[in-house]
Design an enzyme around this catalytic site. Structure first.
Site, short mmCIF file in Angstrom:
data_model
loop_
_atom_site.label_atom_id
_atom_site.label_comp_id
_atom_site.label_asym_id
_atom_site.label_seq_id
_atom_site.Cartn_x
_atom_site.Cartn_y
_atom_site.Cartn_z
CE1 TYR A 1 -27.53 21.75 3.80
CE2 TYR A 1 -26.47 22.27 5.88
CZ TYR A 1 -26.98 21.34 4.99
OH TYR A 1 -26.93 20.01 5.30
NE ARG B 1 -6.57 16.57 16.00
CZ ARG B 1 -5.65 17.16 16.78
NH1 ARG B 1 -5.38 18.45 16.61
NH2 ARG B 1 -5.01 16.49 17.71
CE LYS C 1 -24.80 18.55 0.58
NZ LYS C 1 -25.11 19.89 1.04
CG ASP D 1 -22.39 27.50 1.12
OD1 ASP D 1 -22.07 26.86 0.10
OD2 ASP D 1 -22.91 26.98 2.13
C1 LIG Z 1 -24.90 20.52 2.23
C2 LIG Z 1 -24.62 21.95 2.34
C3 LIG Z 1 -23.86 22.44 3.41
C4 LIG Z 1 -23.37 21.57 4.53
O1 LIG Z 1 -22.46 20.62 4.05
P1 LIG Z 1 -22.23 19.18 4.76
O2 LIG Z 1 -21.14 18.59 3.95
O3 LIG Z 1 -23.54 18.45 4.68
O4 LIG Z 1 -21.84 19.45 6.18
C5 LIG Z 1 -23.61 23.80 3.43
N1 LIG Z 1 -24.07 24.63 2.47
C6 LIG Z 1 -24.80 24.18 1.45
C7 LIG Z 1 -25.28 25.14 0.42
C8 LIG Z 1 -25.10 22.83 1.34
O5 LIG Z 1 -25.84 22.39 0.31
#
Ligand SMILES: *Cc1c(COP(=O)(O)O)cnc(C)c1O
Length: 406
Positions: A119, A66, A216, A191
């Protein structure tokens, strides 16, 4: 232009860094591919490391997974190199990374300025959980730096934006908003999940922190969850001690291995995602059943000039609106599409399509009213079809969508 065209830092380009950054010395007999280290703890010694995370030194050996793990560490090195940051901290998901960053940077009495379109999970986290912790949140149209400036307060510690923003692909001028945040004594986090480091490098534009959902494009195959924050060394050390070790959302070594495997092909995948999106966007733009198409690489994207200035790959996510009954079109597409999966998520090899009704996302997630709700409707109409254009042959994808639109 593609990401491969850029020279950066030490001279190695992104496609090379995605395969080589952080790798160990080429010792005879050493494996040329990393193996997942599935240990929860590591041999240690009373002189090597203290029992508390508060005593964790910068170069402490691995101790407990962790805290750190060799497979996760390799991924962190690679992500830091790609974003041009000093360090990266990986988490179990993108949401864990963002929640971890917010927990580290925001305390009771502080104020967050958040992109009014982002998101949905982040919008809900910021509006449901943060106020209970005494953190005030203001939503702002971060596509307009003046609106960000107007939202700033003396207590503002963080401005968080997403560019391009899910699901309408609206952009934020990172350099301009970084300037606004810093002038107000705040930090900027970006992000960049949709753009990936191949398309956008926010740290080089003045941002303080970059977050990615590794689930993603970076993982790329839709088979592992993960998240990361890329930042400077001091913030990374604080994130590791507080948000990673104490909140505990650590990335599993097997997931880190899958994401490393995916990352090796990020550059060629993004080039093809972009090319397929370009062809699909052109088909949709010329189709009478379609009302509007949003893709940052289109000449008629409302922020095409900013996209061209700021992005080096326009990614494979686009959205479109239709003429006529959008909900009925959504049902027809879910039933008739054969190659596109009617499913959430984005950034994997396989193409995905999902309908997001405007009333639902405004009510449940964004909670925008008045002019802000109208701004969203100006792009999204009664609802957008979000398309994650995969790596199939674009002609087959176009034929599938053409047939299903009926
Ligand atoms: C999917 C996504 C998230 C969250 O990510 P997870 O891996 O599903 O927790 C945050 N920001 C964006 C732009 C995303 O597409």
């Amino acid at each position: 232009m593609t990401g491969d065209d850029r020279d950066q830092d030490g001279g190695l380009r992104p496609a090379t860094l995605a395969i080589h950054a952080g790798e160990g010395p080429a010792v005879t007999g050493a494996p040329v591919a990393p193996a997942p280290v599935r240990a929860s703890s590591f041999h240690t010694h009373p002189d090597a490391v203290g029992f508390s995370a508060n005593d964790l030194g910068a170069d402490a050996p691995h101790f407990y997974s962790r805290w750190s793990n060799p497979t996760v560490q390799l991924l962190e090195a690679r992500l830091a190199a790609l974003d041009g940051g000093a360090a990266a901290i990986c988490f179990a998901s993108g949401m864990a990374a963002i929640a971890g960053l917010f927990a580290d940077r925001l305390s009771a009495g502080d104020h967050l300025v958040l992109s009014e379109v982002c998101y949905a999970g982040v919008a809900e986290l910021a509006q449901d959980l943060l106020p209970r912790q005494g953190i005030a949140v203001t939503l702002a149209d971060t596509a307009d730096p003046a609106a960000v400036a107007a939202a700033m307060r003396p207590q503002t510690r963080l401005v968080h934006v997403e560019s391009p923003a899910n699901p309408i692909l609206r952009l934020t001028d990172i350099a301009a908003v970084a300037e606004v945040a810093h002038r107000g004594g705040a930090e900027l986090s970006v992000d960049a999940t949709i753009a990936t480091p191949l398309g956008l490098r926010p740290l080089t534009l003045g941002a303080d922190h970059v977050v990615h959902s590794l689930t993603k494009y970076i993982g790329g195959h839709g088979d592992a969850l993960g998240g990361a924050v890329v930042t400077d060394a001091a913030h990374a050390a604080a994130l590791r001690k507080g948000s990673l070790i104490h909140l505990g959302g650590a990335l599993a070594p097997d997931s880190a291995w899958l994401i490393l495997r995916g990352l090796e092909t990020l550059a060629p995948r993004m080039a093809l995602h972009q090319e397929n999106a370009r062809r699909l966007a052109a088909f949709l733009a010329g189709d009478p059943r379609v009302d509007a198409v949003f893709w940052p690489g289109s000449a008629d994207h409302p922020q095409a000039a900013l996209a061209a200035r700021q992005m080096s790959n326009f990614s494979g996510l686009l959205s479109f609106t239709v003429r006529g009954d959008a909900a009925a079109t959504a049902r027809r597409l879910a039933e008739r599409l054969q190659l596109f999966a009617y499913a959430v998520s984005l950034g994997k090899t396989r193409s995905l399509l999902f309908y997001i009704p405007t009333d639902d996302i405004l009510r449940a997630s964004f909670r925008l009213q008045g002019a802000a709700a109208q701004r969203y409707r100006d792009w999204a109409g009664e609802g957008v079809f979000r398309v994650s254009v995969g790596l199939e042959d674009a002609a087959d994808l176009i034929a599938d969508l053409d047939r299903a639109l009926g």
